[in-house]
Motif scaffolding. Structure first.
Motif, PDB file in Angstrom:
ATOM      1  N   ALA A 354      21.263   2.849 -82.100  1.00  0.00           N
ATOM      2  CA  ALA A 354      21.398   3.738 -83.263  1.00  0.00           C
ATOM      3  C   ALA A 354      22.044   3.040 -84.454  1.00  0.00           C
ATOM      4  CB  ALA A 354      22.204   4.976 -82.887  1.00  0.00           C
ATOM      5  N   SER A 355      22.867   2.038 -84.196  1.00  0.00           N
ATOM      6  CA  SER A 355      23.561   1.340 -85.280  1.00  0.00           C
ATOM      7  C   SER A 355      22.601   0.579 -86.190  1.00  0.00           C
ATOM      8  CB  SER A 355      24.605   0.373 -84.707  1.00  0.00           C
ATOM      9  OG  SER A 355      23.983  -0.652 -83.944  1.00  0.00           O
ATOM     10  N   HIS A 356      21.372   0.377 -85.744  1.00  0.00           N
ATOM     11  CA  HIS A 356      20.377  -0.330 -86.556  1.00  0.00           C
ATOM     12  C   HIS A 356      19.713   0.591 -87.580  1.00  0.00           C
ATOM     13  CE1 HIS A 356      20.186  -4.125 -84.157  1.00  0.00           C
ATOM     14  NE2 HIS A 356      20.702  -3.323 -83.241  1.00  0.00           N
ATOM     15  N   PHE A 357      20.024   1.887 -87.519  1.00  0.00           N
ATOM     16  CA  PHE A 357      19.394   2.856 -88.423  1.00  0.00           C
ATOM     17  C   PHE A 357      20.480   3.641 -89.145  1.00  0.00           C
ATOM     18  CE2 PHE A 357      16.499   1.865 -85.018  1.00  0.00           C
ATOM     19  CZ  PHE A 357      15.303   1.640 -85.686  1.00  0.00           C
ATOM     20  N   SER A 358      21.012   3.060 -90.180  1.00  0.00           N
ATOM     21  CA  SER A 358      22.166   3.588 -90.885  1.00  0.00           C
ATOM     22  C   SER A 358      21.794   4.726 -91.834  1.00  0.00           C
ATOM     23  CB  SER A 358      22.851   2.464 -91.671  1.00  0.00           C
ATOM     24  OG  SER A 358      23.753   2.978 -92.620  1.00  0.00           O
ATOM     25  N   ARG A 359      22.455   5.865 -91.687  1.00  0.00           N
ATOM     26  CA  ARG A 359      22.264   6.976 -92.622  1.00  0.00           C
ATOM     27  C   ARG A 359      22.783   6.592 -94.012  1.00  0.00           C
ATOM     28  NH1 ARG A 359      21.841  12.644 -92.522  1.00  0.00           N
ATOM     29  NH2 ARG A 359      20.441  12.216 -90.776  1.00  0.00           N
ATOM     30  N   GLU A 360      23.864   5.823 -94.057  1.00  0.00           N
ATOM     31  CA  GLU A 360      24.431   5.414 -95.343  1.00  0.00           C
ATOM     32  C   GLU A 360      23.431   4.583 -96.146  1.00  0.00           C
ATOM     33  OE1 GLU A 360      28.307   2.954 -97.113  1.00  0.00           O
ATOM     34  OE2 GLU A 360      28.114   3.353 -94.958  1.00  0.00           O
ATOM     35  N   SER A 361      22.746   3.654 -95.476  1.00  0.00           N
ATOM     36  CA  SER A 361      21.746   2.833 -96.168  1.00  0.00           C
ATOM     37  C   SER A 361      20.588   3.689 -96.664  1.00  0.00           C
ATOM     38  CB  SER A 361      21.217   1.743 -95.230  1.00  0.00           C
ATOM     39  OG  SER A 361      22.247   0.845 -94.868  1.00  0.00           O
ATOM     40  N   MET A 362      20.174   4.658 -95.861  1.00  0.00           N
ATOM     41  CA  MET A 362      19.095   5.552 -96.258  1.00  0.00           C
ATOM     42  C   MET A 362      19.472   6.337 -97.508  1.00  0.00           C
ATOM     43  SD  MET A 362      17.541   8.895 -94.268  1.00  0.00           S
ATOM     44  CE  MET A 362      18.799   9.994 -94.966  1.00  0.00           C
ATOM     45  N   LEU A 363      20.668   6.920 -97.504  1.00  0.00           N
ATOM     46  CA  LEU A 363      21.099   7.741 -98.635  1.00  0.00           C
ATOM     47  C   LEU A 363      21.285   6.905 -99.897  1.00  0.00           C
ATOM     48  CD1 LEU A 363      23.613  10.127 -96.822  1.00  0.00           C
ATOM     49  CD2 LEU A 363      21.262  10.600 -97.523  1.00  0.00           C
ATOM     50  N   ASP A 364      21.806   5.693 -99.738  1.00  0.00           N
ATOM     51  CA  ASP A 364      21.928   4.783-100.890  1.00  0.00           C
ATOM     52  C   ASP A 364      20.557   4.529-101.510  1.00  0.00           C
ATOM     53  OD1 ASP A 364      24.656   4.503-100.815  1.00  0.00           O
ATOM     54  OD2 ASP A 364      24.634   2.614 -99.693  1.00  0.00           O
ATOM     55  N   ALA A 365      19.576   4.283-100.672  1.00  0.00           N
ATOM     56  CA  ALA A 365      18.234   3.972-101.159  1.00  0.00           C
ATOM     57  C   ALA A 365      17.633   5.151-101.924  1.00  0.00           C
ATOM     58  CB  ALA A 365      17.338   3.567-100.000  1.00  0.00           C
ATOM     59  N   TYR A 366      17.814   6.366-101.392  1.00  0.00           N
ATOM     60  CA  TYR A 366      17.293   7.548-102.087  1.00  0.00           C
ATOM     61  C   TYR A 366      18.017   7.766-103.411  1.00  0.00           C
ATOM     62  CZ  TYR A 366      14.178   9.318 -98.451  1.00  0.00           C
ATOM     63  OH  TYR A 366      13.134   9.481 -97.573  1.00  0.00           O
ATOM     64  N   ALA A 367      19.334   7.659-103.401  1.00  0.00           N
ATOM     65  CA  ALA A 367      20.107   7.882-104.624  1.00  0.00           C
ATOM     66  C   ALA A 367      19.726   6.878-105.704  1.00  0.00           C
ATOM     67  CB  ALA A 367      21.596   7.809-104.315  1.00  0.00           C
ATOM     68  N   GLU A 368      19.553   5.628-105.312  1.00  0.00           N
ATOM     69  CA  GLU A 368      19.183   4.599-106.279  1.00  0.00           C
ATOM     70  C   GLU A 368      17.774   4.826-106.822  1.00  0.00           C
ATOM     71  OE1 GLU A 368      19.815   0.934-104.243  1.00  0.00           O
ATOM     72  OE2 GLU A 368      21.986   1.243-104.089  1.00  0.00           O
ATOM     73  N   LEU A 369      16.853   5.231-105.965  1.00  0.00           N
ATOM     74  CA  LEU A 369      15.480   5.490-106.407  1.00  0.00           C
ATOM     75  C   LEU A 369      15.449   6.670-107.372  1.00  0.00           C
ATOM     76  CD1 LEU A 369      12.402   5.018-106.212  1.00  0.00           C
ATOM     77  CD2 LEU A 369      12.413   6.583-104.241  1.00  0.00           C
ATOM     78  N   ILE A 370      16.172   7.737-107.057  1.00  0.00           N
ATOM     79  CA  ILE A 370      16.186   8.933-107.916  1.00  0.00           C
ATOM     80  C   ILE A 370      16.839   8.616-109.254  1.00  0.00           C
ATOM     81  CG2 ILE A 370      17.229  11.224-108.148  1.00  0.00           C
ATOM     82  CD1 ILE A 370      16.657  11.563-105.101  1.00  0.00           C
ATOM     83  N   ALA A 371      17.943   7.860-109.229  1.00  0.00           N
ATOM     84  CA  ALA A 371      18.601   7.475-110.495  1.00  0.00           C
ATOM     85  C   ALA A 371      17.689   6.592-111.339  1.00  0.00           C
ATOM     86  CB  ALA A 371      19.908   6.753-110.187  1.00  0.00           C
ATOM     87  N   GLU A 372      16.980   5.703-110.681  1.00  0.00           N
ATOM     88  CA  GLU A 372      16.029   4.808-111.381  1.00  0.00           C
ATOM     89  C   GLU A 372      14.924   5.601-112.053  1.00  0.00           C
ATOM     90  OE1 GLU A 372      12.349   2.789-109.529  1.00  0.00           O
ATOM     91  OE2 GLU A 372      14.036   1.430-109.138  1.00  0.00           O
ATOM     92  N   GLN A 373      14.386   6.583-111.328  1.00  0.00           N
ATOM     93  CA  GLN A 373      13.314   7.392-111.894  1.00  0.00           C
ATOM     94  C   GLN A 373      13.814   8.306-113.015  1.00  0.00           C
ATOM     95  OE1 GLN A 373       9.855   7.253-111.165  1.00  0.00           O
ATOM     96  NE2 GLN A 373      10.746   5.337-110.415  1.00  0.00           N
ATOM     97  N   ALA A 374      15.033   8.808-112.884  1.00  0.00           N
ATOM     98  CA  ALA A 374      15.604   9.654-113.937  1.00  0.00           C
ATOM     99  C   ALA A 374      15.792   8.879-115.232  1.00  0.00           C
ATOM    100  CB  ALA A 374      16.933  10.241-113.482  1.00  0.00           C
ATOM    101  N   ALA A 375      16.071   7.603-115.088  1.00  0.00           N
ATOM    102  CA  ALA A 375      16.300   6.766-116.280  1.00  0.00           C
ATOM    103  C   ALA A 375      15.010   6.190-116.854  1.00  0.00           C
ATOM    104  CB  ALA A 375      17.247   5.624-115.918  1.00  0.00           C
ATOM    105  N   ALA A 376      13.898   6.338-116.149  1.00  0.00           N
ATOM    106  CA  ALA A 376      12.625   5.727-116.585  1.00  0.00           C
ATOM    107  C   ALA A 376      12.048   6.429-117.816  1.00  0.00           C
ATOM    108  CB  ALA A 376      11.640   5.787-115.434  1.00  0.00           C
TER     109      ALA A 376
END
Length: 376
Positions: A354-376
């Motif tokens: 389970a340690s190979h599938f981090s929820r923190e990494s997933m949430l970071d990726a979504y937050a960064e993608l959404i912020a990127e699209q909001a700024a586009a």
């Protein structure tokens, strides 16, 4: 920054679990978040952070109608809500709501649209589409959505490589963000008491657990058959947590196989983790999946797993059998043998997978993608 998250149905456990986690992360980063659903009811609604507003587009009394019918009736209210909220980003979290999101987003030219593809587009059974026309319609809808959306998030490489995606313009908009699991949080919630008596008796009578919608996709009918076969060698029980159109058929099959007293179905619960943690084995016999949250939660609970090779990215998650047993979905006898192994001293444990599938990494990726699209 305003973000609208659309989930067509609060009862879709995996979709809602991820959508709520993403909403919580965006809220923590100072974004204004609104969760929009056809109806604002379901066991997971209590998990939504207080600062995240929830909008139900239809009265809850319509819960008896079909999902498709609710989506059709909610389009006008959905469009109105988006105009009132005026989000920078519309994030469609559930597969069934993508077409509705694509349609209403056209009224907001300054709003960027992201759709999350979390289920298989091909729906194959035995190498053939379960319903050929339905597959054609599903792929047509996907390509219509892909033409409008600014980004397509696939929850596994398996989905991004599907036949419906390969060779289309969707590839240029594709982003892969694997599902993740918060191991510490899962274990904390799994420590709650499991109210079902079979959980407490699992040491003396092994308990096979299935969690998910009672529909063709989940292939619980072959799981019932497998448990009947396994019970010829050892006393086992099967507990299914979910709702759906095949409940009567599953109970009828259990009765015909002579195991009615060893099979029980209960409706979705707010916290299924104590059930997963105390089960002898978590079974995921699905014909198709995207990336199963239940599978990741079982790994976090260190619960032995039996999964079909066709259950989305189960092969990758289990590292091709190192952390759980893989079976063919159309082989009840092989499934029964795997269940017996996982209930024995030869059990294949998940270890620290389970340690190979981090929820923190997933949430970071979504937050960064959404912020990127909001700024586009």
């Amino acid at each position: 920054m305003k973000v609208a998250i659309f989930i067509d149905d609060f009862s879709a456990t995996g979709v809602v679990t991820n959508a709520v986690a993403i909403a919580r992360e965006l809220d923590a980063r100072g974004m204004q978040v609104r969760l929009i659903a056809t109806q604002a009811e379901g066991p997971l609604i209590e998990e939504v952070p207080p600062a995240v507003s929830i909008v139900g587009l239809l009265p809850n009394k319509n819960s008896g109608s079909s999902r498709r019918g609710r989506l059709r009736r909610s389009l006008a209210a959905f469009r109105k809500q988006l105009r009132l909220f005026s989000p920078d980003v519309l994030f469609s979290a559930g597969n069934h709501g993508h077409l509705a999101s694509a349609l209403v987003s056209r009224a907001l030219p300054r709003c960027r649209t992201i759709v999350r593809i979390s289920n298989d587009l091909d729906h194959m059974i035995g190498g053939k589409p379960s319903k050929p026309f339905s597959r054609w319609w599903r792929v047509a809808k996907f390509r219509a959505v892909a033409a409008v959306a600014d980004r397509l998030v696939f929850v596994s490489r398996h989905l991004a490589r599907s036949r419906a995606v390969s060779g289309t313009a969707a590839v240029t908009k594709a982003v892969v963000i694997p599902n993740g699991v918060d191991v510490a949080s899962v274990r904390q919630r799994a420590a709650e008491e499991c109210p079902h008596k079979w959980c407490n008796e699992a040491r003396s009578v092994p308990l096979v657990l299935g969690v998910g919608r009672l529909a063709l996709q989940k292939n619980f009918i072959n799981l019932v058959r497998a448990v009947a076969i396994a019970r010829q060698s050892r006393d086992l029980r099967l507990l299914l947590v979910g709702s759906g159109p095949l409940k009567s058929e599953l109970l009828k099959a259990a009765a015909e196989l002579g195991i009615a007293d060893a099979v029980e179905i209960i409706p979705p619960v707010r916290n299924p983790l104590p059930y997963i943690a105390q089960a002898s084995v978590l079974a995921l016999p699905s014909w198709w999946e995207g990336s199963s949250n239940v599978l990741l939660e079982a790994l976090a609970c260190e619960t032995p797993v039996v999964a079909s090779r066709t259950a989305g990215n189960a092969e990758d998650v289990l590292d091709y059998g190192r952390y759980g047993l893989l079976i063919e979905p159309d082989d009840p006898e092989g499934m029964a043998a795997a269940l017996l192994v996982q209930c024995s001293n030869e059990v294949q444990l998940p270890g620290d997978r389970a340690s190979h599938f981090s929820r923190e990494s997933m949430l970071d990726a979504y937050a960064e993608l959404i912020a990127e699209q909001a700024a586009a």
